[in-house]
Design a protein around this motif. Sequence first.
Motif, PDB file in Angstrom:
ATOM      1  N   LYS A 126      63.646  45.740  -1.764  1.00  0.00           N
ATOM      2  CA  LYS A 126      63.073  47.068  -2.027  1.00  0.00           C
ATOM      3  C   LYS A 126      63.299  47.459  -3.486  1.00  0.00           C
ATOM      4  N   LYS A 127      64.485  47.121  -4.008  1.00  0.00           N
ATOM      5  CA  LYS A 127      64.778  47.448  -5.409  1.00  0.00           C
ATOM      6  C   LYS A 127      63.878  46.635  -6.339  1.00  0.00           C
ATOM      7  N   ILE A 128      63.767  45.337  -6.050  1.00  0.00           N
ATOM      8  CA  ILE A 128      62.977  44.470  -6.925  1.00  0.00           C
ATOM      9  C   ILE A 128      61.514  44.907  -6.943  1.00  0.00           C
ATOM     10  N   PHE A 129      60.970  45.234  -5.780  1.00  0.00           N
ATOM     11  CA  PHE A 129      59.560  45.620  -5.722  1.00  0.00           C
ATOM     12  C   PHE A 129      59.369  47.126  -5.901  1.00  0.00           C
ATOM     13  N   GLU A 130      60.450  47.757  -6.324  1.00  0.00           N
ATOM     14  CA  GLU A 130      60.434  49.180  -6.646  1.00  0.00           C
ATOM     15  C   GLU A 130      59.853  50.036  -5.533  1.00  0.00           C
ATOM     16  N   GLU A 131      60.260  49.723  -4.313  1.00  0.00           N
ATOM     17  CA  GLU A 131      59.833  50.546  -3.188  1.00  0.00           C
ATOM     18  C   GLU A 131      60.782  51.735  -3.062  1.00  0.00           C
ATOM     19  N   GLU A 132      60.377  52.667  -2.250  1.00  0.00           N
ATOM     20  CA  GLU A 132      61.173  53.895  -2.097  1.00  0.00           C
ATOM     21  C   GLU A 132      62.486  53.594  -1.361  1.00  0.00           C
ATOM     22  N   ILE A 133      63.592  54.078  -1.911  1.00  0.00           N
ATOM     23  CA  ILE A 133      64.876  53.932  -1.226  1.00  0.00           C
ATOM     24  C   ILE A 133      65.675  55.218  -1.401  1.00  0.00           C
ATOM     25  N   ASP A 134      66.662  55.402  -0.521  1.00  0.00           N
ATOM     26  CA  ASP A 134      67.391  56.661  -0.656  1.00  0.00           C
ATOM     27  C   ASP A 134      68.375  56.600  -1.830  1.00  0.00           C
ATOM     28  N   SER A 135      68.812  57.789  -2.243  1.00  0.00           N
ATOM     29  CA  SER A 135      69.513  57.890  -3.524  1.00  0.00           C
ATOM     30  C   SER A 135      70.841  57.123  -3.515  1.00  0.00           C
ATOM     31  N   GLU A 136      71.486  57.067  -2.345  1.00  0.00           N
ATOM     32  CA  GLU A 136      72.760  56.344  -2.280  1.00  0.00           C
ATOM     33  C   GLU A 136      72.555  54.853  -2.545  1.00  0.00           C
ATOM     34  N   VAL A 137      71.493  54.313  -1.957  1.00  0.00           N
ATOM     35  CA  VAL A 137      71.201  52.894  -2.160  1.00  0.00           C
ATOM     36  C   VAL A 137      70.792  52.652  -3.613  1.00  0.00           C
ATOM     37  N   LYS A 138      70.116  53.632  -4.180  1.00  0.00           N
ATOM     38  CA  LYS A 138      69.675  53.521  -5.567  1.00  0.00           C
ATOM     39  C   LYS A 138      70.865  53.294  -6.504  1.00  0.00           C
ATOM     40  N   SER A 139      72.022  53.864  -6.152  1.00  0.00           N
ATOM     41  CA  SER A 139      73.193  53.751  -7.026  1.00  0.00           C
ATOM     42  C   SER A 139      73.800  52.341  -7.017  1.00  0.00           C
ATOM     43  N   LEU A 140      73.377  51.500  -6.079  1.00  0.00           N
ATOM     44  CA  LEU A 140      73.913  50.133  -6.037  1.00  0.00           C
ATOM     45  C   LEU A 140      73.151  49.260  -7.032  1.00  0.00           C
ATOM     46  N   LYS A 141      73.905  48.505  -7.838  1.00  0.00           N
ATOM     47  CA  LYS A 141      73.250  47.649  -8.832  1.00  0.00           C
ATOM     48  C   LYS A 141      72.771  46.356  -8.186  1.00  0.00           C
ATOM     49  N   LYS A 142      71.671  45.793  -8.737  1.00  0.00           N
ATOM     50  CA  LYS A 142      71.111  44.565  -8.177  1.00  0.00           C
ATOM     51  C   LYS A 142      72.128  43.421  -8.186  1.00  0.00           C
ATOM     52  N   ASP A 143      72.793  43.234  -9.345  1.00  0.00           N
ATOM     53  CA  ASP A 143      73.704  42.080  -9.404  1.00  0.00           C
ATOM     54  C   ASP A 143      74.907  42.265  -8.468  1.00  0.00           C
ATOM     55  N   PHE A 144      75.266  43.515  -8.223  1.00  0.00           N
ATOM     56  CA  PHE A 144      76.328  43.788  -7.257  1.00  0.00           C
ATOM     57  C   PHE A 144      75.886  43.361  -5.850  1.00  0.00           C
ATOM     58  N   ILE A 145      74.686  43.755  -5.470  1.00  0.00           N
ATOM     59  CA  ILE A 145      74.182  43.400  -4.125  1.00  0.00           C
ATOM     60  C   ILE A 145      74.113  41.874  -3.990  1.00  0.00           C
ATOM     61  N   ILE A 146      73.572  41.219  -5.031  1.00  0.00           N
ATOM     62  CA  ILE A 146      73.439  39.759  -4.991  1.00  0.00           C
ATOM     63  C   ILE A 146      74.813  39.112  -4.821  1.00  0.00           C
ATOM     64  N   ASP A 147      75.782  39.603  -5.563  1.00  0.00           N
ATOM     65  CA  ASP A 147      77.122  39.007  -5.507  1.00  0.00           C
ATOM     66  C   ASP A 147      77.747  39.186  -4.119  1.00  0.00           C
ATOM     67  N   VAL A 148      77.582  40.363  -3.548  1.00  0.00           N
ATOM     68  CA  VAL A 148      78.140  40.604  -2.209  1.00  0.00           C
ATOM     69  C   VAL A 148      77.473  39.671  -1.197  1.00  0.00           C
ATOM     70  N   ILE A 149      76.145  39.583  -1.239  1.00  0.00           N
ATOM     71  CA  ILE A 149      75.423  38.713  -0.300  1.00  0.00           C
ATOM     72  C   ILE A 149      75.894  37.265  -0.479  1.00  0.00           C
ATOM     73  N   ASP A 150      75.955  36.843  -1.749  1.00  0.00           N
ATOM     74  CA  ASP A 150      76.359  35.487  -2.081  1.00  0.00           C
ATOM     75  C   ASP A 150      77.730  35.153  -1.473  1.00  0.00           C
ATOM     76  N   ASN A 151      78.662  36.077  -1.654  1.00  0.00           N
ATOM     77  CA  ASN A 151      80.007  35.898  -1.107  1.00  0.00           C
ATOM     78  C   ASN A 151      79.996  35.790   0.408  1.00  0.00           C
ATOM     79  N   ARG A 208      75.721  38.553   9.585  1.00  0.00           N
ATOM     80  CA  ARG A 208      74.269  38.405   9.592  1.00  0.00           C
ATOM     81  C   ARG A 208      73.611  39.768   9.358  1.00  0.00           C
ATOM     82  N   GLY A 209      74.170  40.783   9.985  1.00  0.00           N
ATOM     83  CA  GLY A 209      73.636  42.135   9.821  1.00  0.00           C
ATOM     84  C   GLY A 209      73.743  42.627   8.380  1.00  0.00           C
ATOM     85  N   ILE A 210      74.910  42.421   7.793  1.00  0.00           N
ATOM     86  CA  ILE A 210      75.114  42.908   6.425  1.00  0.00           C
ATOM     87  C   ILE A 210      74.220  42.139   5.455  1.00  0.00           C
TER      88      ILE A 210
END
Length: 499
Positions: free
Chosen positions: A295-320, A283-285
């Motif tokens: 934050k990525k979709i609405f182009e809000e400020e995020i730190d540089s490490e998070v910036k390196s994560l691709k949207k489709d990667f995040i979606i796939d991880v969440i989906d799984n 649930r936390g993850i």
Amino acid sequence: MEYITLYRKYRPKDFSEIKGQEHITKILINTLEKDMISHAYLFSGPKGTGKTTVARIFAKGLNCDEGITSKPCNKCKNCLSINDGTNIDVIEIDGASNRGIDEVRSLKERVGLSPTLGRYRVFIIDESHMLTQEAFNALLKTLEEPPQKTVIILATTDPQKLPLTIISRCIRFNFKRIGIDDLVDMGRTIAKNEKVSVDEEVLYKIAEASDGSLRDFISLFEQLILFSGEKIEIENFLTLLGESGDEVYKNFFIGIQNGEDAKILSMIGELINSGKEVQEILRGIIGYGRKILFKKIFEEEIDSEVKSLKKDFIIDVIDNLIDLFSELRYSNFPRFMFEIRVLKLILKYSKAKPLIVEEEKPQKVIEEEKIPHPIKERSFVWDDFLLNLKNKNKAIYSIMRFGKFIEIKEDKIHIQFPYSSKFQKEMAEEKRDFLRNFLSELGYKNYDFDFSIQSEEDYLKEREEIEKSEEVTTLFKYFDGKVEKIEENIEDTEDEEKN
Ligand SMILES: [Zn+2]
């Protein structure tokens, strides 16, 4: 002076103090004002959201000396003893610890009695999903023919475990997680009353860490006050509670992307050892993933490490992980399933290194193993290929061994993966370059693979044949069942190799 825990001190004492559950308190207030009391209520919702607190307030509303009221006085003997948990007519039972036959018998007897001092006898059964079958049976009898002036309130974090026959006889209320702003508000009040100064940032951090539970929020805040004194700063929070959940979850996403399997596995181990359930971690993850995705979709400020994560990667991880979350309900090995799913994700996303690192072997043996088994031109043998592949790269071998050789046409070697092995087929596609090079290393220059997946139709046909087979029909004679899924039984070639 006796020290009273902050939770006891700030636990809401009437309906107006209950935060975030207005959809429930409104109805209960009406119930009391119109004197339309039912025999049974079911309070379900996450821990620390006020289920037993609301049950106590309701009990006070029924038994306050001022008569049935939505605003109990909190001064009379009845109100005070209900606050203390010492009232004879308001009986709190912990479903988790009252599971024996004697407890059930005493529950039965107690429910049968009429109230002594007050007007109503109220049973508050906490963790009611933990009751035994006998206790449920006793309860059901009582609900079918409820004694006069008796109210039963079942509280549970897991309503799905309650029998439907019980649920259908209760008026049900679903408690929600308490919002961050409501928790922070509560924090400000406590800080003011307790005369401590606290950074707003810290209040938000505590609220985030409490996951919608007022009880967790207050007890974390109390720990911080005891730890840091009158002035609480973010450093105190970090020293006491370590890095926040967000930090851990961020490292989780980054670790998967970077293929850091060992790091992720020990991270999971630490979270579990700290007392978290797998579902809680998921649930936390998922929550964190959703947050950074938005934050990525609405182009809000995020730190540089998070910036390196691709949207489709995040979606796939969440989906799984969402898939996994529902699968876990039927599993006895939640931790293992979690680890396997994560390793699969790492395998899918890490380009840098294979998941299974081959052990170092003495040079001589490697030389021997490297000599390809002789494969004559135009007589491609899939099993030989697999055996060679196994010596070359175990990780890719472990994917390819799911495939079945179909035919060679022109320069294409057609390999089909079973219907249930879509994942392996995708992985094979990804390793195509490696495989083509390896073919040419084995003397199959200019050859390539053609990967396909078994069609649903073929799969269903195969399944039908298996269902009709004698072994399976015999099995079904003894066990009531049906075919859920067919999986290839892939055996390792370890033993043959030794000969
Ligand atoms: Zn009262």
